[in-house]
Design a protein around this motif. Structure first.
Motif, PDB file in Angstrom:
ATOM      1  N   GLN A   1      -2.484   7.549   4.981  1.00 33.77           N
ATOM      2  CA  GLN A   1      -3.718   6.845   4.641  1.00 33.77           C
ATOM      3  C   GLN A   1      -3.740   5.447   5.254  1.00 33.77           C
ATOM      4  OE1 GLN A   1      -3.561   6.994   0.354  1.00 33.77           O
ATOM      5  NE2 GLN A   1      -4.877   8.813   0.253  1.00 33.77           N
ATOM      6  N   LEU A   2      -2.589   4.790   5.200  1.00 35.14           N
ATOM      7  CA  LEU A   2      -2.504   3.451   5.764  1.00 35.14           C
ATOM      8  C   LEU A   2      -2.738   3.482   7.270  1.00 35.14           C
ATOM      9  CD1 LEU A   2      -1.664   0.421   5.550  1.00 35.14           C
ATOM     10  CD2 LEU A   2       0.704   1.186   5.858  1.00 35.14           C
TER      11      LEU A   2
ATOM     12  N   ALA B   1      -5.686  12.702   1.199  1.00 36.56           N
ATOM     13  CA  ALA B   1      -4.852  13.126   0.071  1.00 36.56           C
ATOM     14  C   ALA B   1      -5.004  14.614  -0.197  1.00 36.56           C
ATOM     15  CB  ALA B   1      -5.211  12.316  -1.172  1.00 36.56           C
TER      16      ALA B   1
ATOM     17  N   SER C   1       0.225  11.523   3.055  1.00 33.44           N
ATOM     18  CA  SER C   1       0.922  10.538   2.227  1.00 33.44           C
ATOM     19  C   SER C   1       0.186   9.205   2.251  1.00 33.44           C
ATOM     20  CB  SER C   1       2.345  10.344   2.728  1.00 33.44           C
ATOM     21  OG  SER C   1       2.330   9.833   4.048  1.00 33.44           O
ATOM     22  N   ARG C   2       0.695   8.270   1.448  1.00 34.94           N
ATOM     23  CA  ARG C   2       0.110   6.934   1.472  1.00 34.94           C
ATOM     24  C   ARG C   2       0.279   6.292   2.842  1.00 34.94           C
ATOM     25  NH1 ARG C   2       2.448   6.335  -3.941  1.00 34.94           N
ATOM     26  NH2 ARG C   2       0.761   6.246  -5.481  1.00 34.94           N
TER      27      ARG C   2
ATOM     28  N   ARG D   1     -13.057   5.022  -0.016  1.00 35.70           N
ATOM     29  CA  ARG D   1     -12.321   5.884  -0.944  1.00 35.70           C
ATOM     30  C   ARG D   1     -12.449   7.355  -0.578  1.00 35.70           C
ATOM     31  NH1 ARG D   1      -8.022   5.815  -3.413  1.00 35.70           N
ATOM     32  NH2 ARG D   1      -8.533   3.615  -3.858  1.00 35.70           N
TER      33      ARG D   1
ATOM     34  N   PRO E   1       3.155   0.862  -4.144  1.00 42.25           N
ATOM     35  CA  PRO E   1       2.324  -0.002  -5.001  1.00 42.25           C
ATOM     36  C   PRO E   1       3.113  -0.796  -6.038  1.00 42.25           C
ATOM     37  CG  PRO E   1       1.339   2.176  -4.765  1.00 42.25           C
ATOM     38  CD  PRO E   1       2.699   2.272  -4.188  1.00 42.25           C
TER      39      PRO E   1
ATOM     40  N   ARG F   1      -6.748   2.883   6.402  1.00 39.23           N
ATOM     41  CA  ARG F   1      -6.713   1.513   5.887  1.00 39.23           C
ATOM     42  C   ARG F   1      -6.605   0.468   7.001  1.00 39.23           C
ATOM     43  NH1 ARG F   1      -6.369   1.163   0.387  1.00 39.23           N
ATOM     44  NH2 ARG F   1      -5.544   2.959  -0.759  1.00 39.23           N
TER      45      ARG F   1
ATOM     46  N   LEU G   1      -9.983   8.249   2.096  1.00 40.89           N
ATOM     47  CA  LEU G   1      -8.626   8.324   1.543  1.00 40.89           C
ATOM     48  C   LEU G   1      -8.425   9.621   0.766  1.00 40.89           C
ATOM     49  CD1 LEU G   1      -8.270   4.642   0.261  1.00 40.89           C
ATOM     50  CD2 LEU G   1      -7.275   5.630   2.330  1.00 40.89           C
TER      51      LEU G   1
ATOM     52  N   LYS H   1      -7.294  -2.819   1.022  1.00 42.31           N
ATOM     53  CA  LYS H   1      -7.789  -2.202  -0.214  1.00 42.31           C
ATOM     54  C   LYS H   1      -9.287  -1.914  -0.166  1.00 42.31           C
ATOM     55  CE  LYS H   1      -4.244  -4.131  -3.265  1.00 42.31           C
ATOM     56  NZ  LYS H   1      -3.968  -4.983  -4.458  1.00 42.31           N
TER      57      LYS H   1
ATOM     58  N   LEU I   1       0.819  -1.210   0.000  1.00 35.78           N
ATOM     59  CA  LEU I   1       0.000   0.000   0.000  1.00 35.78           C
ATOM     60  C   LEU I   1       0.849   1.255   0.000  1.00 35.78           C
ATOM     61  CD1 LEU I   1      -3.113  -0.105  -0.023  1.00 35.78           C
ATOM     62  CD2 LEU I   1      -2.091  -2.202   0.830  1.00 35.78           C
ATOM     63  N   VAL I   2       2.022   1.194   0.602  1.00 35.41           N
ATOM     64  CA  VAL I   2       2.915   2.353   0.637  1.00 35.41           C
ATOM     65  C   VAL I   2       3.698   2.468  -0.667  1.00 35.41           C
ATOM     66  CG1 VAL I   2       4.828   3.447   1.863  1.00 35.41           C
ATOM     67  CG2 VAL I   2       3.061   2.222   3.146  1.00 35.41           C
TER      68      VAL I   2
END
Length: 275
Positions: A184-185, A175, A180-181, A168, A102, A189, A171, A164, A99-100
């Motif tokens: 989000q994680l 963003a 950052s990803r 959305r 891809p 997530r 997320l 996943k 996820l960080v």
């Protein structure tokens, strides 16, 4: 609606009826087995006890003693526990890494698929040549590795599906605010994936124990459930083999149920309960 509720059996009654049905079927199978052996004049005498009655299994377990089971199951549970922790930890790290970053998704999925597709027996035959002989009564490396491999694929897939499945819109909000990803994680997530991860960890409990027991069949161990089963098979002691097998099922089921209780406490929304 009220009549349907009144005719519904409580959980304990259903479990009791299931246990009685299993015992009845077991008695019937043992009786029919003995009839078949008795009808074959060329059958060896030891074949009649290959499917023992339940009381024979209980008597064999009592005769072996609690120390016998504690010694062997203590080693197997230690091997399964170490493999479970290491295998699941690596699986969760790999899933989060996808996820960080891809671009690593294909590689992680390929690694997980390879560990799942390679026969565990073939892997054990290779590992037994590479690993050292442990001290008497200590956990062996081959069962630990096989236990870790047994849980890796399931946890990777479950964690990826859960990670996943995050909302959305949540997320997108992170963003938009420059997150950052990794943010989000951490904030979205992981919370969304918690039920799926806990389910994967619960399924991994019996798999880890099975991997550890299979690893003990390859040798280089002085104690363990697999070792005890091999000795009982060599001695043609069918009741003891059955008692070890049933105790293994009870141990795996207990671990599975314990993780289920933990999952309900950590993520009660996954079962419909209120937080």
């Amino acid at each position: 609606m009220s009549s349907e509720r009144s005719t519904r059996f409580p959980a304990w009654a259903t479990s009791a009826l299931g246990a009685v049905a299993i015992l009845a079927f077991w008695f019937l199978a043992a009786w029919l087995w003995r009839l078949g052996v008795a009808a074959d004049p060329e059958a060896p005498a030891s074949k009649a006890s290959a499917v023992p009655y339940p009381q024979d299994v209980v008597a064999s377990a009592v005769s072996a003693g609690a120390d016998y089971f504690a010694r062997h199951f203590g080693v197997s549970l230690a091997e399964a526990g170490i493999g479970y922790l290491v295998g699941n930890l690596l699986a969760l790290v790999f899933a989060m890494l996808v996820l960080v970053v891809p671009a690593l998704g294909g590689i992680v999925v390929q690694i997980a698929t390879i560990t799942y597709c390679i026969p565990i027996v073939a892997m054990g035959a290779v590992l037994i040549v590479m690993t050292p002989i442990p001290e008497a009564g200590e956990p062996a490396l081959t069962p630990i590795i096989l236990a870790g491999l047994s849980v890796f694929f399931t946890t990777v897939v479950g964690a990826l599906l859960g990670l996943k499945a995050a909302d959305r819109s949540a997320l997108d909000v992170i963003a938009v605010y420059g997150g950052s990803r990794f943010t989000q994680l951490r904030k979205v997530r992981l919370i969304a994936a918690l039920p799926a991860i806990l389910n994967a960890l619960q399924i991994a409990v019996p798999a880890a124990f099975l991997g550890a027991v299979l690893g003990e069949f390859f040798g280089k161990v002085e104690a363990g459930v697999g070792r005890a089963m091999m000795i009982a098979q060599t001695n043609v002691d069918a009741p003891l083999v059955w008692s070890l097998a049933l105790a293994s099922g009870i141990a795996a089921l207990a671990g599975y149920g314990l993780l289920g209780l933990i999952a309900r406490g950590v993520a009660p929304w996954s079962t419909g309960a209120s937080a």
